[in-house]
Design an enzyme around this catalytic site. Structure first.
Site, PDB file in Angstrom:
ATOM      1  N   GLU A 169      52.301  57.879 -17.742  1.00 27.63           N
ATOM      2  CA  GLU A 169      52.412  56.967 -16.601  1.00 27.63           C
ATOM      3  C   GLU A 169      51.074  56.787 -15.903  1.00 27.63           C
ATOM      4  O   GLU A 169      50.752  55.688 -15.416  1.00 27.63           O
ATOM      5  CB  GLU A 169      53.459  57.473 -15.619  1.00 27.63           C
ATOM      6  CG  GLU A 169      54.839  57.692 -16.233  1.00 27.63           C
ATOM      7  CD  GLU A 169      55.328  56.512 -17.057  1.00 27.63           C
ATOM      8  OE1 GLU A 169      55.163  55.353 -16.624  1.00 27.63           O
ATOM      9  OE2 GLU A 169      55.890  56.745 -18.142  1.00 27.63           O
ATOM     10  N   ASN A 221      55.285  52.135 -11.913  1.00 27.98           N
ATOM     11  CA  ASN A 221      55.028  51.336 -10.717  1.00 27.98           C
ATOM     12  C   ASN A 221      53.677  51.735 -10.115  1.00 27.98           C
ATOM     13  O   ASN A 221      53.378  52.920  -9.967  1.00 27.98           O
ATOM     14  CB  ASN A 221      56.116  51.581  -9.677  1.00 27.98           C
ATOM     15  CG  ASN A 221      57.504  51.534 -10.268  1.00 27.98           C
ATOM     16  OD1 ASN A 221      57.881  50.571 -10.911  1.00 27.98           O
ATOM     17  ND2 ASN A 221      58.259  52.603 -10.066  1.00 27.98           N
ATOM     18  N   GLY A 256      62.388  57.886 -19.138  1.00 31.31           N
ATOM     19  CA  GLY A 256      61.650  59.078 -18.769  1.00 31.31           C
ATOM     20  C   GLY A 256      60.892  58.884 -17.473  1.00 31.31           C
ATOM     21  O   GLY A 256      60.829  59.781 -16.627  1.00 31.31           O
TER      22      GLY A 256
END
Length: 848
Positions: free
Chosen positions: A301, A270, A266
């Site tokens: 994220e 980073n 998904g």
């Protein structure tokens, strides 16, 4: 995958010798379509005189220089490692190599857009794939500063973890981007994204007063569909929420979000350069389930910037610390900071369903898993690591108190910023803020596997008053741990046509039986719901009266989370062969039309398809599939024009078309002869209908080619691959099989899509012929393909929809004959076997 593994013991031994300081990585991306030049300068301290190795997967190593001493690559480079002997206290290592682009979504992925021929690159390094791009000590506890210098076509944009510098022309349409050093970080969250991406930019003021630049990127041919303003809005909401709750401002210099082609997951966290699947660039109408999932993913994220990136696990056994925390944090942030207020309902319908399924497989494992090597961790991105861990953290937050939980997390970030931790480091802070001893809790919840089942025991007098209320707890024989739970008990009664909660208590449950004295004397309600508000991680059962009420009034339950819990209980009882699959089908068809939560609808319709194809008695399967097809047709006709449910029911009626009449309806819908008011047959829906027609044998290869010519895009290519592989008949199936097994050149998304089409349950009768070939390919594919491609083929081509004893016996035979096969491969096959064994058990119950 010989020669590319790394054991935990090797990592620990290397960490005892080496401490990394800096990497200077110079990449030349102008050397052709197959390889790129990679020069790594690594500075590190070491035990003087010791020997170790550095990781690199490369086509050619041109030179190796350690502290000015040349090392012969022909002797030092083997099995993805470069041997390093005679280390000094302070070391400088320079390695010059040619590395390969990939089309598997691992390392540096190269994609050519079929729309305009443009080339796009992006990196994906988790778990062990930064070594495909530069020489690196590939383990999370050897953090360092990374400085990237990238040479690429001058017309491109180049993005990494640090802010993108102005490119310096290097002649002949080429330029060089020299990035500033990163903060101290693990190698798997470094990033390089390069190509003629379109972008838009904004900024926000961080909690520490800094201005944080924001960027959104996507391919040129998709840019018209990018709703950047909305993504910026959700990002700002996440920054504000996490900055306050974590009491630690966003720690990095900028925040770019890049939507990249042929992505395996998904998204990936980073630092400052998050990559997302292009599924989240909506070129066609999407269900609310997908729209909400995108928001949760954006916040997942973002949460990783603190949990995983700022503070990182020492080794992959604590992968759950990253993923479970991000699952929990993104869900609470979605519910409390965005318009998606029912995010916990979505979590129950989707994540917890996944967790309960994974926790009942033979491969189940504790949340803190035993990870012996890289192959172990590759298969551990599962429902335990993500969904069960997130569920356990939700329970822990309820156990210690939400304010105390956030305070402990904030203390954890402050104490361990830019370093590596283990699970005990977090628990220490939570104990300090809550005053609760978590040692017993951690042992039972984090160090043991399996899911408990909670059931009510209710005694009443002649007037219907409760004389005794207790909660029993059981555990599977293989995983007998009885755990403490914090949970709610809800009483629901039919009031003015709705099933509403009329009483609620919250309590701690522990042991085999917990008496709930405060419920004595109350009238027995129409429905008793254990785990009301979904604090606990456990399967629940309904008493007989509650089950009758649920069957009659499930659609009347006012609270969407309560409905989701009842849906889940009904499905659990079906999967556990305690109730029949035929009854489940009738429950769904009779109630799903009134469900308002998109993810609950989506999950339930997937379960309906599984029940009809694999769980009913094979003697009645044909009738059950026909019944589902007719029921979905009726639901689609009755759905509100333009509604989310209308779209989902039309998608489902196509996927479940079982009779010639139902297939003809699908054709008529696609061709515009049957029209649903408010529903447009847009590009993606047209493809979904075409895939269903292909599986039914109602279209030809030429029809699919014509559709691809009209939509010659990456997504169109994936749909076309799925449709062709779904075609029935020996010739079509053998062509699909050969394209996947005999050809190692297909990109990851085509492999995944074609495998999905190949095992379409509509073509079940064609799959039996491929059972011997399936088991013959397992070891060669495991040994010759990258992990991601091998995983797609081994799980995706397993003909589970056969759901018969012959497949079960063949799977058992392979496992018996291949006891020495790699553990990760055996795990995948064992999971496949468990799916068939469960289906057979449920079929037997349905036949009673």
């Amino acid at each position: 995958m010989p020669g590319e593994n790394l054991t935990r013991i090797e990592a620990q031994e290397r960490r005892a010798i080496v401490d990394t300081q800096t990497y200077d990585i110079v990449l030349d991306l102008t050397t052709g379509a197959e390889v790129f030049r990679s020069r790594s300068t690594v500075r590190f301290t070491a035990t003087e005189g010791a020997s170790t190795f550095i990781d690199l997967i490369a086509r050619t190593v041109h030179s190796i220089t350690l502290n000015g001493r040349s090392i012969d690559p022909s002797t030092a480079f083997a099995d993805s490692r470069i041997a390093l002997d005679g280390l000094a206290a302070e070391n400088e290592l320079v390695i010059d190599a040619d590395c390969l682009y990939t089309n598997t979504g691992e390392g540096l992925h190269r994609f050519v857009d079929p729309v305009d021929g443009e080339v796009y690159l992006y990196s994906q390094f988790e778990v062990p794939d930064s070594r495909r791009v530069f020489a690196v000590f590939e383990q999370p506890d050897l953090k360092a500063e990374f400085t990237f210098t990238i040479t690429a076509p001058a017309a491109w944009k180049v993005v990494s973890n640090s802010p993108s510098p102005e490119p310096v022309p290097a002649g002949d349409g080429i330029a060089t981007w020299s990035f500033e050093p990163t903060p101290k970080m693990s190698s798997y969250i470094t990033a390089i994204i390069a190509g003629p991406y379109e972008s838009t930019h904004s900024e926000l003021v961080n909690g520490d007063g800094r201005t944080i630049p924001l960027g959104i990127y996507a391919r040129k041919s998709l840019w018209e569909y990018m709703d950047a303003d909305y993504i910026f809005e959700k990002t700002r909401e996440g920054f504000a929420y996490f900055g306050e709750k974590f009491d630690y401002p966003y720690p990095f210099a900028k925040y770019d979000q890049l939507f990249v082609p042929e992505f395996n997951a998904g998204a990936m966290e980073n630092i400052g350069a998050v990559t997302f699947t292009e599924v989240y660039v909506f070129r066609s109408k999407q269900t609310d389930a997908v729209k909400e999932r995108r928001v949760v993913t954006i916040l997942h994220e973002l949460a990783h910037m603190w949990f995983g990136d700022l503070v990182t696990m020492k080794w992959w056994n604590d992968l759950w610390l990253n993923e479970s925390f991000a699952e929990w944090a993104s869900t609470i942030a979605t519910a409390e900071a965005t318009e998606w207020k029912e995010a916990w309902t979505t979590f129950n319908a989707m994540e917890k369903t996944w967790a309960y399924l994974q926790d009942q497989l033979p491969s189940t494992h504790p949340v803190v898993a035993e990870i012996n090597d890289l192959e172990d961790v590759q298969v551990n991105f599962d429902g335990i690591t993500y969904a069960k861990g997130g569920s356990v953290l939700k329970q822990l937050a309820a156990w210690v108190g939400i304010e105390q939980f956030f305070a402990g997390v904030a203390a954890y970030f402050k104490k361990h910023a830019y370093s590596n931790t283990e699970v005990g480091d977090l628990l220490v802070e939570l104990e300090a803020t809550s005053g609760r001893d978590l040692s017993t809790w951690a042992k039972k919840w984090l160090e043991t596997a399996g899911v408990n089942t909670l059931a009510p025991v209710i005694d009443t007098d002649v007037d219907g008053k409760i004389t005794r209320f207790a909660i029993t707890q059981t555990a599977p024989a293989d995983y007998p741990t009885i755990r403490p739970h914090r949970l709610g008990v809800g009483f629901y009664d039919v009031v003015d046509g709705e099933l509403r909660r009329t009483h609620h208590v919250e309590l701690d449950v522990d042991g085999d039986r917990t008496d709930v004295a405060e419920l004595k004397g109350l009238a027995q309600p129409d429905l008793v719901l254990l785990n009301d508000e979904d604090l606990a991680y456990a399967k629940i059962r309904l008493d007989d009266r509650s089950l009758r009420t649920a069957i009659e009034h499930l659609g009347d339950i006012a609270d969407p989370l309560a409905r989701s819990l009842v849906w889940g209980a009904a499905w659990d009882q079906t999967r556990d062969a305690e109730s029949s699959a035929t009854d489940y089908i009738e429950l769904v068809l009779g109630n799903i039309g009134r469900e308002t939560e998109s993810t609950t609808v989506r999950t339930t319709l997937a379960q309906l398809r599984l029940a009809a194809n694999s769980y009913v008695d094979p003697a009645t399967r044909s009738a059950a599939r026909s019944r589902v097809g007719e029921g979905l047709w009726e639901l689609a006709q009755a759905a509100e024009a333009g509604s989310d449910s209308q779209l989902q029911f039309v998608q489902a009626l196509a996927a479940n078309a079982a009779t010639p009449e139902q297939v003809e309806r699908v054709r008529a819908i696609r061709d515009g002869e049957i029209v649903f008011e408010g529903l447009s047959i847009d590009t993606d829906l047209s493809w979904q209908l075409l895939v269903a027609l292909a599986a039914a044998g109602a279209v030809t290869t030429a029809d699919i080619d014509a559709a691809l010519a009209a939509d010659n895009t990456a997504k169109g290519g994936e749909f076309a691959a799925q449709a062709k592989a779904a075609l029935p008949g020996e010739e079509a199936k053998r062509a699909a099989w050969s394209s996947l097994i005999d050809n190692a050149d297909l990109p990851n998304t085509i492999v995944r899509s074609a495998a999905l089409g190949f095992v379409n349950p509509t073509t079940r009768d064609d799959l039996a012929a491929f059972v011997p070939a399936y088991f013959e390919m397992l070891l060669p594919i495991w040994e010759s393909r990258t992990y991601q491609i091998a995983n797609y083929l081994i799980t995706g081509l397993y003909p589970a929809s056969l759901a018969n004893r012959e497949l079960r016996d063949a799977t058992r035979a392979w496992l018996a004959e291949n006891a020495d096969a790699p553990a990760a491969l055996r795990r995948l096959v064992n999971e496949n076997l468990a799916v068939v064994e469960r289906a057979l058990a449920v079929q037997e119950r349905d036949a009673e």
